[in-house]
Design an enzyme around this catalytic site. Structure first.
Site, PDB file in Angstrom:
ATOM      1  N   LYS A  60       0.829  -1.204   0.000  1.00 21.80           N
ATOM      2  CA  LYS A  60       0.000   0.000   0.000  1.00 21.80           C
ATOM      3  C   LYS A  60       0.864   1.256   0.000  1.00 21.80           C
ATOM      4  O   LYS A  60       0.605   2.210  -0.738  1.00 21.80           O
ATOM      5  CB  LYS A  60      -0.921   0.011   1.216  1.00 21.80           C
TER       6      LYS A  60
ATOM      7  N   LYS B 212       0.349  12.023   4.548  1.00 24.16           N
ATOM      8  CA  LYS B 212       0.594  11.014   5.595  1.00 24.16           C
ATOM      9  C   LYS B 212       1.151   9.737   4.989  1.00 24.16           C
ATOM     10  O   LYS B 212       2.138   9.183   5.469  1.00 24.16           O
ATOM     11  CB  LYS B 212      -0.707  10.741   6.354  1.00 24.16           C
TER      12      LYS B 212
END
Length: 162
Positions: free
Chosen positions: A36, A111
């Site tokens: 991811k 982030k």
């Protein structure tokens, strides 16, 4: 993207298939997160590249849909140009065509890119474009655009002058 022991993955796979179609066993625990992080780093980098390209093309006088069509039938084709083009009106129904509301927030992209940068330091992997993308999205987020869809990078670039 699921990291788990193979036998555990086979047990949970039917439940995961209720949530999505593309269920990939990536290896051991933690490998799903690693995949991811890598995928989102590439997405952040490619979105900036598409935004820069579209901004330059429009400033050169090209029509946004003509340029997008050329990119999407040429070597520049990617998900960020074809499916989620950051220029409003190129692809209808997506956040860039809805004032960048909804979608994947720029702050969340920052982030995820910070996670990629931490992993690159930890593994001593060179990611100079990932670092630039992280700094770009972090700057955008810090300037009040945290909640705007990450395609807002186009508007952010469009209003910047070198």
């Amino acid at each position: 993207m699921v990291g788990a022991k193979k036998e555990d993955f086979e047990v949970i796979k039917p439940f995961l298939e209720c949530m999505g179609k593309n269920i990939v066993h990536t290896g051991d625990v933690g490998h799903g997160l690693a995949a991811k992080i890598c995928n989102n780093m590439l997405l952040g980098i490619s979105m900036i590249g598409v935004a820069e390209t579209m901004n330059l093309g429009l400033n050169l006088g090209l029509d946004k849909k003509v340029l997008a069509g050329i990119l999407n039938t040429s070597s520049g084709r990617c998900w960020s140009s074809e499916v989620y083009n950051p220029v409003p009106g190129v692809v209808e129904g997506i956040p860039p065509s809805k004032n960048y509301e909804g979608g994947f927030q720029s702050g969340l992209m920052a982030k995820d890119l910070s996670l990629a940068q931490n992993a690159s330091v930890e593994t001593q992997s060179a990611t100079p474009f990932g670092s630039m993308a992280y700094n770009f999205y972090k700057q955008m987020s810090n300037q009040g655009f945290f909640k705007k869809d990450f395609g807002f990078v186009y508007e952010y670039l469009r209003t910047k002058k070198d």
